[in-house]
Design a protein around this motif. Structure first.
Motif, PDB file in Angstrom:
ATOM      1  N   ALA A  76       0.859  -1.190   0.000  1.00 32.02           N
ATOM      2  CA  ALA A  76       0.000   0.000   0.000  1.00 32.02           C
ATOM      3  C   ALA A  76       0.891   1.234   0.000  1.00 32.02           C
ATOM      4  N   ASN A  77       0.394   2.324  -0.527  1.00 32.69           N
ATOM      5  CA  ASN A  77       1.188   3.555  -0.540  1.00 32.69           C
ATOM      6  C   ASN A  77       1.026   4.303   0.779  1.00 32.69           C
ATOM      7  N   GLU A  78       1.573   5.491   0.864  1.00 35.90           N
ATOM      8  CA  GLU A  78       1.580   6.237   2.132  1.00 35.90           C
ATOM      9  C   GLU A  78       0.177   6.658   2.570  1.00 35.90           C
ATOM     10  N   ASP A  79      -0.771   6.637   1.648  1.00 36.06           N
ATOM     11  CA  ASP A  79      -2.146   6.965   2.009  1.00 36.06           C
ATOM     12  C   ASP A  79      -2.959   5.724   2.366  1.00 36.06           C
ATOM     13  N   GLY A  80      -2.287   4.574   2.365  1.00 38.36           N
ATOM     14  CA  GLY A  80      -2.975   3.336   2.694  1.00 38.36           C
ATOM     15  C   GLY A  80      -3.707   2.712   1.532  1.00 38.36           C
ATOM     16  N   ASP A  81      -3.543   3.254   0.322  1.00 39.37           N
ATOM     17  CA  ASP A  81      -4.228   2.738  -0.859  1.00 39.37           C
ATOM     18  C   ASP A  81      -3.514   1.506  -1.407  1.00 39.37           C
ATOM     19  N   THR A  82      -4.267   0.446  -1.599  1.00 42.49           N
ATOM     20  CA  THR A  82      -3.734  -0.771  -2.200  1.00 42.49           C
ATOM     21  C   THR A  82      -3.815  -0.656  -3.723  1.00 42.49           C
ATOM     22  N   LEU A  83      -3.361  -1.703  -4.384  1.00 37.56           N
ATOM     23  CA  LEU A  83      -3.453  -1.737  -5.846  1.00 37.56           C
ATOM     24  C   LEU A  83      -4.904  -1.614  -6.292  1.00 37.56           C
ATOM     25  N   LEU A  84      -5.830  -2.253  -5.567  1.00 33.18           N
ATOM     26  CA  LEU A  84      -7.245  -2.189  -5.940  1.00 33.18           C
ATOM     27  C   LEU A  84      -7.800  -0.784  -5.735  1.00 33.18           C
ATOM     28  N   HIS A  85      -7.456  -0.149  -4.617  1.00 37.07           N
ATOM     29  CA  HIS A  85      -7.872   1.247  -4.406  1.00 37.07           C
ATOM     30  C   HIS A  85      -7.414   2.117  -5.582  1.00 37.07           C
ATOM     31  N   LEU A  86      -6.141   1.963  -5.943  1.00 43.70           N
ATOM     32  CA  LEU A  86      -5.567   2.815  -6.988  1.00 43.70           C
ATOM     33  C   LEU A  86      -6.179   2.533  -8.356  1.00 43.70           C
ATOM     34  N   ALA A  87      -6.435   1.266  -8.637  1.00 45.35           N
ATOM     35  CA  ALA A  87      -7.046   0.924  -9.923  1.00 45.35           C
ATOM     36  C   ALA A  87      -8.424   1.577 -10.042  1.00 45.35           C
ATOM     37  N   ILE A  88      -9.170   1.601  -8.943  1.00 47.66           N
ATOM     38  CA  ILE A  88     -10.498   2.225  -8.966  1.00 47.66           C
ATOM     39  C   ILE A  88     -10.375   3.740  -9.071  1.00 47.66           C
ATOM     40  N   ILE A  89      -9.461   4.320  -8.316  1.00 49.07           N
ATOM     41  CA  ILE A  89      -9.264   5.771  -8.374  1.00 49.07           C
ATOM     42  C   ILE A  89      -8.861   6.218  -9.772  1.00 49.07           C
ATOM     43  N   HIS A  90      -7.967   5.445 -10.400  1.00 46.95           N
ATOM     44  CA  HIS A  90      -7.512   5.786 -11.753  1.00 46.95           C
ATOM     45  C   HIS A  90      -8.527   5.382 -12.824  1.00 46.95           C
ATOM     46  N   GLU A  91      -9.620   4.763 -12.385  1.00 48.40           N
ATOM     47  CA  GLU A  91     -10.675   4.307 -13.297  1.00 48.40           C
ATOM     48  C   GLU A  91     -10.134   3.321 -14.333  1.00 48.40           C
ATOM     49  N   ASP A  92      -9.191   2.516 -13.896  1.00 50.46           N
ATOM     50  CA  ASP A  92      -8.655   1.448 -14.734  1.00 50.46           C
ATOM     51  C   ASP A  92      -9.526   0.209 -14.500  1.00 50.46           C
ATOM     52  N   LYS A  93     -10.630   0.132 -15.232  1.00 50.93           N
ATOM     53  CA  LYS A  93     -11.642  -0.903 -14.987  1.00 50.93           C
ATOM     54  C   LYS A  93     -11.096  -2.316 -15.232  1.00 50.93           C
ATOM     55  N   GLU A  94     -10.293  -2.477 -16.276  1.00 52.95           N
ATOM     56  CA  GLU A  94      -9.757  -3.802 -16.593  1.00 52.95           C
ATOM     57  C   GLU A  94      -8.880  -4.321 -15.458  1.00 52.95           C
ATOM     58  N   LEU A  95      -8.013  -3.468 -14.952  1.00 47.21           N
ATOM     59  CA  LEU A  95      -7.144  -3.869 -13.857  1.00 47.21           C
ATOM     60  C   LEU A  95      -7.966  -4.124 -12.588  1.00 47.21           C
ATOM     61  N   ALA A  96      -8.928  -3.242 -12.299  1.00 41.48           N
ATOM     62  CA  ALA A  96      -9.750  -3.395 -11.097  1.00 41.48           C
ATOM     63  C   ALA A  96     -10.488  -4.729 -11.099  1.00 41.48           C
ATOM     64  N   VAL A  97     -11.066  -5.073 -12.254  1.00 40.70           N
ATOM     65  CA  VAL A  97     -11.802  -6.338 -12.356  1.00 40.70           C
ATOM     66  C   VAL A  97     -10.861  -7.524 -12.161  1.00 40.70           C
ATOM     67  N   GLU A  98      -9.663  -7.452 -12.736  1.00 39.29           N
ATOM     68  CA  GLU A  98      -8.696  -8.545 -12.604  1.00 39.29           C
ATOM     69  C   GLU A  98      -8.270  -8.727 -11.146  1.00 39.29           C
ATOM     70  N   VAL A  99      -8.027  -7.609 -10.457  1.00 44.26           N
ATOM     71  CA  VAL A  99      -7.623  -7.684  -9.048  1.00 44.26           C
ATOM     72  C   VAL A  99      -8.759  -8.264  -8.205  1.00 44.26           C
ATOM     73  N   ILE A 100      -9.985  -7.836  -8.483  1.00 42.70           N
ATOM     74  CA  ILE A 100     -11.140  -8.353  -7.737  1.00 42.70           C
ATOM     75  C   ILE A 100     -11.298  -9.846  -7.981  1.00 42.70           C
ATOM     76  N   LYS A 101     -11.096 -10.257  -9.237  1.00 43.36           N
ATOM     77  CA  LYS A 101     -11.199 -11.678  -9.579  1.00 43.36           C
ATOM     78  C   LYS A 101     -10.179 -12.497  -8.798  1.00 43.36           C
ATOM     79  N   ARG A 102      -8.966 -11.961  -8.647  1.00 41.44           N
ATOM     80  CA  ARG A 102      -7.913 -12.664  -7.928  1.00 41.44           C
ATOM     81  C   ARG A 102      -8.088 -12.573  -6.409  1.00 41.44           C
ATOM     82  N   SER A 103      -9.100 -11.824  -5.984  1.00 44.05           N
ATOM     83  CA  SER A 103      -9.367 -11.658  -4.552  1.00 44.05           C
ATOM     84  C   SER A 103     -10.752 -12.171  -4.183  1.00 44.05           C
ATOM     85  N   TYR A 104     -11.274 -13.087  -4.972  1.00 45.79           N
ATOM     86  CA  TYR A 104     -12.616 -13.619  -4.747  1.00 45.79           C
ATOM     87  C   TYR A 104     -12.739 -14.207  -3.341  1.00 45.79           C
TER      88      TYR A 104
END
Length: 318
Positions: A76-104
């Motif tokens: 996580a970065n200094e704000d506590g944001d994980t890769l999934l937080h950042l993918a959603i913030i950056h509106e990177d839908k493909e990455l967000a869905v992939e991370v969610i899939k790997r975190s089922y």
């Protein structure tokens, strides 16, 4: 490196600018946070996190006792944001869905909170990505987690006036909807209070139909949604609440009905309508004891002044 960060409640931070997630343009400071530290993660670190995900297999089942998070899930970065937080913030839908899939069904990761106690679901609602929110629900996220203001994702959707946000939460939380509608945030506001205060009539109507308590009172001062309609001088909201049975005789903790709050306000139609429905004893403002007391003191002062004048002019009267 000095960077400007803002929170989704639009509180201005450092240099007063707000950076919209996934956008390169700056907007004037407003009230709600839309960024959870976009620039705090270096591109190199971000790319390294992506590499760590490559060639990972999706576990079919997880034994809680034996569960050990994969390395990339702990980053996580200094704000506590994980890769999934950042993918959603950056509106990177493909990455967000992939991370969610790997975190089922990985409740630890799906519900992980950043420094503002925002989960990925909070951020999906904040950034108006209902499809990502739906994917999070399918993977097993918890809709009852609160952020630093005590807001659930449904609170945020109601405050923002997001029909899609409200819809995706409602559709995926049918068995847990009742408590979500009753929860108050740290300011004592239910979802209905937030929607009413901001004048989102369609959401107000939906919430009432879903079972929200139309007469719920704020714990601080006891206002109901109907009191808020008067405070905001929102005639349409008043009629909507009355249509669904709002109690016109419910009083605040100071003892004021909605009708009594109309005095001194500009919308006479609101006042006249509430006057016709409210009990007589709750139609007009009570006479103030302080005013009576001040009037008595004023009269006494006048009498003393009169006596002093008479004594000075006619000393023989003493």
């Amino acid at each position: 490196m000095t960077t400007s960060y803002t929170d989704y409640s639009r509180n201005m931070m450092m240099d007063g600018d707000i950076r919209m997630p996934g956008k390169d343009k700056l907007l004037q400071a407003t009230e709600d946070r839309t960024d959870s530290g976009l620039d705090s993660l270096r591109e190199e670190d971000y790319n390294n996190m992506l590499k760590d995900m490559q060639n990972l297999s999706i576990p079919m089942e997880q034994n809680i006792q034996d569960y050990e998070p994969e390395a990339w899930k702990m980053q996580a970065n200094e704000d506590g944001d994980t890769l999934l937080h950042l993918a959603i913030i950056h509106e990177d839908k493909e990455l967000a869905v992939e991370v969610i899939k790997r975190s089922y069904r990985d409740a630890f990761y799906l519900n992980r909170q950043n420094n503002l106690h925002q989960t990925p679901l909070h951020l999906a609602i904040i950034t108006d990505q209902p499809e990502i929110a739906a994917t999070l629900f399918e993977a097993g996220c918890d809709p009852e987690v609160r952020d630093y203001r005590g807001n659930t994702a449904l609170h945020i959707a109601c405050e923002k006036g997001s029909l899609h946000g409200v819809g995706v939460v409602v559709q995926n939380c049918k068995t847990r909807l009742s408590p979500l509608l009753q929860y108050t945030n740290y300011n004592g506001h239910t979802c209905l209070h937030l929607a009413s205060s901001n004048g989102f009539l369609a959401i107000v109507e939906d919430l009432i139909r879903l079972g929200a308590d139309i007469n719920a009172q704020e714990p601080c001062n006891g206002r109901t949604a109907l009191h808020m309609a008067v405070d905001k001088q929102n005639e349409a909201l008043m009629f909507l609440l009355l249509k669904y049975g709002a109690d016109v005789n419910r009083v605040t903790y100071q003892g004021y009905s909605a009708c009594q709050l109309t005095w001194g306000r500009s919308n006479l139609q609101i006042q006249q309508h509430l006057l016709a429905l409210t009990e007589t004893s709750l139609q007009y403002l009570p006479e103030s004891e302080d005013e009576d007391s001040s009037e008595s003191e004023s009269e006494a002062d006048d009498e003393y002044m009169y006596d002093d004048v008479c004594i000075s002019l006619c000393p023989r009267m003493v």
